[in-house]
Every structure is written in structure tokens, then in C-alpha cells.
Design a protein around this motif. Sequence first.
Motif, short mmCIF file in Angstrom:
data_model
loop_
_atom_site.label_atom_id
_atom_site.label_comp_id
_atom_site.label_asym_id
_atom_site.label_seq_id
_atom_site.Cartn_x
_atom_site.Cartn_y
_atom_site.Cartn_z
N ARG A 1 0.85 -1.19 0.00
CA ARG A 1 0.00 0.00 0.00
C ARG A 1 0.89 1.24 0.00
O ARG A 1 2.06 1.18 0.32
N GLY A 2 0.28 2.36 -0.36
CA GLY A 2 1.03 3.61 -0.39
C GLY A 2 1.31 4.03 -1.83
O GLY A 2 0.90 3.38 -2.78
N ASN A 3 2.00 5.15 -1.95
CA ASN A 3 2.32 5.67 -3.28
C ASN A 3 3.23 4.71 -4.04
O ASN A 3 4.06 4.01 -3.45
N ALA A 4 3.10 4.73 -5.36
CA ALA A 4 3.89 3.83 -6.21
C ALA A 4 5.39 4.02 -5.98
O ALA A 4 6.14 3.05 -6.01
N LYS A 5 5.82 5.25 -5.73
CA LYS A 5 7.25 5.51 -5.53
C LYS A 5 7.82 4.76 -4.33
O LYS A 5 9.02 4.55 -4.24
N ASP A 6 6.95 4.33 -3.40
CA ASP A 6 7.40 3.65 -2.19
C ASP A 6 7.35 2.12 -2.30
O ASP A 6 7.85 1.42 -1.42
N TRP A 7 6.73 1.60 -3.36
CA TRP A 7 6.57 0.15 -3.48
C TRP A 7 7.90 -0.59 -3.50
O TRP A 7 8.04 -1.64 -2.89
N TRP A 8 8.88 -0.08 -4.21
CA TRP A 8 10.16 -0.78 -4.34
C TRP A 8 10.80 -1.00 -2.97
O TRP A 8 11.21 -2.10 -2.63
N GLY A 9 10.86 0.03 -2.17
CA GLY A 9 11.44 -0.09 -0.83
C GLY A 9 10.61 -0.98 0.07
O GLY A 9 11.16 -1.80 0.82
N LYS A 10 9.30 -0.85 0.01
CA LYS A 10 8.42 -1.67 0.85
C LYS A 10 8.49 -3.15 0.48
O LYS A 10 8.23 -4.02 1.31
N ALA A 11 8.83 -3.45 -0.76
CA ALA A 11 8.89 -4.85 -1.22
C ALA A 11 10.16 -5.56 -0.76
O ALA A 11 10.22 -6.78 -0.78
N ARG A 12 11.15 -4.82 -0.31
CA ARG A 12 12.48 -5.37 -0.01
C ARG A 12 12.46 -6.64 0.82
O ARG A 12 13.09 -7.62 0.48
N ASN A 13 11.74 -6.66 1.92
CA ASN A 13 11.75 -7.83 2.80
C ASN A 13 10.52 -8.72 2.65
O ASN A 13 10.42 -9.73 3.34
N ALA A 14 9.59 -8.33 1.77
CA ALA A 14 8.35 -9.08 1.66
C ALA A 14 8.19 -9.83 0.34
O ALA A 14 7.47 -10.82 0.27
N PHE A 15 8.85 -9.35 -0.71
CA PHE A 15 8.71 -9.94 -2.04
C PHE A 15 10.06 -10.00 -2.73
O PHE A 15 10.96 -9.22 -2.41
#
Length: 119
Positions: free
Chosen positions: A13-27
Motif C-alpha cells: 500500500r502507499g504511493n507507487a514511488k514507495d513500493w520498491w522499498g516496501k517490497a524489499r523484505n516481503a517480495f
Amino acid sequence: MPYARNLSGIEIRGNAKDWWGKARNAFGRGNEPVVGAVMSFRATGGMPLGHVAVVSDIVTDREVIVNHANWHRNKVSLKMGVRDVSKHNDWTLVRVESHPGRYGSFYPVNGFIYPKVDE
């Protein structure tokens, strides 16, 4: 982002610009396009919130087809081509088919976020 989240199953969730960082430990993340992966566009002056698109087909090692929302304001765009124009063929810079057969500006890409695979 809800469109990409629903289509890919990648629950970020959140802005698209943040997806890459948020995915680091989850995907899983990488520079190899695969069907179902989310292409994560970097934020730019013209696209300050970034962008995400879901890969629906691989055409060649330097071209994919994506589905995404809000490339054109308030619209879902299906089967749009994206070409890798990066110097090292690593999907860090792309051109997106804005209209059938017409590729627009250059856009920087973080890479691809891979959906979890059921075991």
C-alpha cells in the motif's frame, strides 16, 4: 495502486514511488521481467508519485506488455508495450507505448517486484 495490487496479488500500500522499498523484505525483486510481476517506476518531476504496472506478456528480452491504471488520467490501459532502452539491457530505463504504436518519453525504473509463488 489498487489496480496493480488486485491484478498482481502483491499486497503493498502507499504511493507507487514507495513500493520498491516496501517490497524489499516481503517480495522478490529484480531486473528480469516475468508475467505477473509489477514494474516499479521511479518518481520523476513529471511523475512525482512514481508508477506501477503489471507485466501481462513478454514479447522479447527488451519488450513487455503491461496493464496499468492512471497512465492516462482515471483510465485503465491494457496491453501497452514497454521497451527497455537502458544502456546495459537491465530495465532501468524504458519507453512506454502511450498510444498504439507510439512510444513516449524515457522513464527510469527500479525493477520488478515478483508475486509470491504458492508452494
